[in-house]
Enzyme design. Structure first.
Site, PDB file in Angstrom:
ATOM      1  N   ASP A 268     -28.274 -11.707 -32.219  1.00 16.52           N
ATOM      2  CA  ASP A 268     -27.828 -11.736 -33.612  1.00 16.52           C
ATOM      3  C   ASP A 268     -26.473 -11.021 -33.685  1.00 16.52           C
ATOM      4  OD1 ASP A 268     -27.758 -11.644 -36.529  1.00 16.52           O
ATOM      5  OD2 ASP A 268     -29.906 -12.043 -36.469  1.00 16.52           O
ATOM      6  N   HIS A 291     -23.869 -13.146 -32.584  1.00 16.15           N
ATOM      7  CA  HIS A 291     -23.364 -13.842 -33.769  1.00 16.15           C
ATOM      8  C   HIS A 291     -22.029 -13.295 -34.247  1.00 16.15           C
ATOM      9  CE1 HIS A 291     -27.574 -15.597 -34.962  1.00 16.15           C
ATOM     10  NE2 HIS A 291     -27.215 -15.877 -33.725  1.00 16.15           N
TER      11      HIS A 291
END
Ligand SMILES: *[C@@H]1O[C@H](CO)[C@@H](O)[C@H](O)[C@H]1NC(C)=O
Ligand SMILES: *[C@@H]1O[C@H](CO)[C@@H](O)[C@H](O)[C@H]1NC(C)=O
Length: 460
Positions: A268, A291
């Site tokens: 993430d 991310h």
């Protein structure tokens, strides 16, 4: 005036302590022994002239086995209880051993300041569902401390794969995660739905994390909540790119934070900056997989969010979803202001530059007119390659983004001849300080005619 020689005082204290602790030992069995030895050796070192000498509390002296199978939680608690009583003491987790430790809180409520947690060995999390009950928000927690340092060459391993595999699409932050899901999971002997953060600091001032690695966290690797004066350096977060919700570093309600010299690979956001953060400086960091570096999502469930004075510079991103991103939910209030992204090198990043005021992590979200205001966002020297779109600015119709400035942007499509999307802007106002590659023609120059953003900034 009578001058007191500190060495004489220390000697007297030593005599008294030795006397007192040997009588203590008679009452309590062997428990007092290590405490006495450590205090005594600390004092001996001080008397030998080392003014910075510290008392050291080694978990092996408190009954830890370090065999990777025996539950060493109680030994860690005992070592902490002892270290906590002595200012600037060191709690030692030595190299060459693997310590199985369950959920643990190192509370500083009644502790002396400036404790060092020296981590040179490895700490692993239990993988049996029964140990976790109905789930916990964190595994290892340090709270309410004044001056806490975690340093060393050691590793904290969350053994997260048992959690990820169990519920690959499960999102503990999603609104529709019900108690039933958790109960059902437990009945099947599966890991609980609430996945813990590996290491969390809460309500502390003067926090240093340096040298260590956190890997395979069930959820976020390293979290700071309600902390001030935080320094993270030479830190590694490592988990697979497809592990769900495994943020590298998560900041919330924290001020005066410096993150540098770190290598963040996760599933993430490499760094996630949430509401209440200001004066954050992130530099010399590698991100990927992951991310990207994100401010937000802010303003979820109509909440107010304030983030200001964030600098991200000299950062390399490789194979990430986004590069540098600001994401806010519709319906929120508050503001993001004074942000600088500079010297950002991207390589095969899907969307290197992104502001999304329509952030929504489910299928669709309700359109709402209020928004977290976004203003004073500077991009300087952003270079490298992208795989989907170079720039995506989606700002609110009612509250456009303002003061978005771009300078020296050089972003190339990974496939030279393949047609990819160009820059996208919606309700985004600011200036281009240089020409950019590719040209960004969609930015609206200057300020929006209706300046409706003042109330939001004032509320922060
Ligand atoms: C912004 O944050 C930096 C630390 O990153 C700090 O040195 C500086 O004083 C802050 N500026 C303001 C205006 O608060
Ligand atoms: C929200 O607004 C956008 C843009 O005006 C529109 O395209 C979209 O259909 C709307 N969504 C909903 C759920 O009303």
């Amino acid at each position: 005036m009578c001058r007191v020689n500190p060495k004489n005082v220390a000697f007297l204290v030593l005599i008294v302590l030795l006397f007192w602790s040997s009588s203590f030992e008679v009452c309590s069995g062997g428990e007092g022994k290590h405490w006495r030895q450590n205090i005594a050796s600390g004092l001996r070192r001080q008397m030998a002239g080392g003014s910075s000498a510290t008392a050291t509390f080694n978990v092996l002296d408190y009954g830890a086995k370090g065999d990777g199978r025996t539950d060493d939680t109680k030994a860690f608690e005992a070592a902490w209880a002892a270290a906590c009583k002595v200012q600037a003491s060191t709690m030692m987790v030595p190299s060459g051993s693997v310590f199985l430790v369950g959920a643990i809180s190192f509370s500083g409520l009644n502790c002396q300041p400036n404790i060092v947690f020296e981590l040179d060995g490895k700490i692993i999390a239990p993988t049996s569902s029964s140990v976790w009950g109905s789930g916990l928000l964190q595994w290892i927690e340090f709270t309410k401390l004044k001056g806490i340092t975690i340093r060393g060459k050691g590793t904290i391993d969350g053994q997260g794969s048992v959690w990820w595999n169990d519920s690959p699409t499960f999102d503990p932050t999603a609104e529709d995660s019900t108690t039933n899901d958790m109960v059902n999971a437990e009945l099947k002997g599966k890991m609980p739905g609430t996945r813990p953060t590996a290491l969390r600091f809460y309500g502390s001032n003067g926090v240093t994390v340096t040298g260590i690695t956190i890997q395979n966290s069930p959820q976020t690797h390293l979290k700071f909540d309600t902390c001030t004066s935080v320094q993270v350096s030479d830190f590694t977060a490592s988990s697979p790119g497809n592990s769900p919700n495994t943020d590298g570093i998560h900041l919330q309600n924290s001020q005066d934070v410096v993150i540098s010299g770190s290598n963040l690979a996760c599933g993430d956001d490499c760094v996630s900056i949430q509401t209440g953060c200001s004066n954050v400086y992130i530099h010399t960091v590698k991100c990927g997989p992951g991310h990207g570096i994100s401010i937000g999502g802010l303003g979820k469930d109509n909440s107010k969010a304030c983030v200001s004075n964030i600098t991200v510079r000299d950062v390399t991103l490789q194979n990430t979803l986004t590069g540098v991103r600001i994401k806010t939910w519709q319906g929120g209030s508050g503001a993001v202001q004074q942000v600088m992204f500079s010297n950002i090198q991207v390589s095969e990043v899907e969307i290197p530059i992104m502001i999304d005021q329509f952030y929504c992590d489910k299928g669709s979200c309700k359109n709402q007119s209020s928004a977290v205001a976004v203003s004073g966002i500077n991009y300087v020297n952003i270079q490298g390659t992208y795989t989907v779109k170079p720039v995506h600015f989606a700002c609110s119709d009612s509250l456009p983004c303002t003061g978005v400035s771009l300078s020296t942007i050089e972003l190339k499509s990974v496939q030279e001849n393949h047609h990819l999307d160009g820059p996208f802007c919606w309700e985004t106002y600011g200036e281009l300080k240089t020409t950019t590659e590719p040209p960004i023609n969609c930015l609206e120059i200057g300020k929006p005619s209706k300046a409706g953003t003042h109330s939001n900034f004032e509320s922060c």
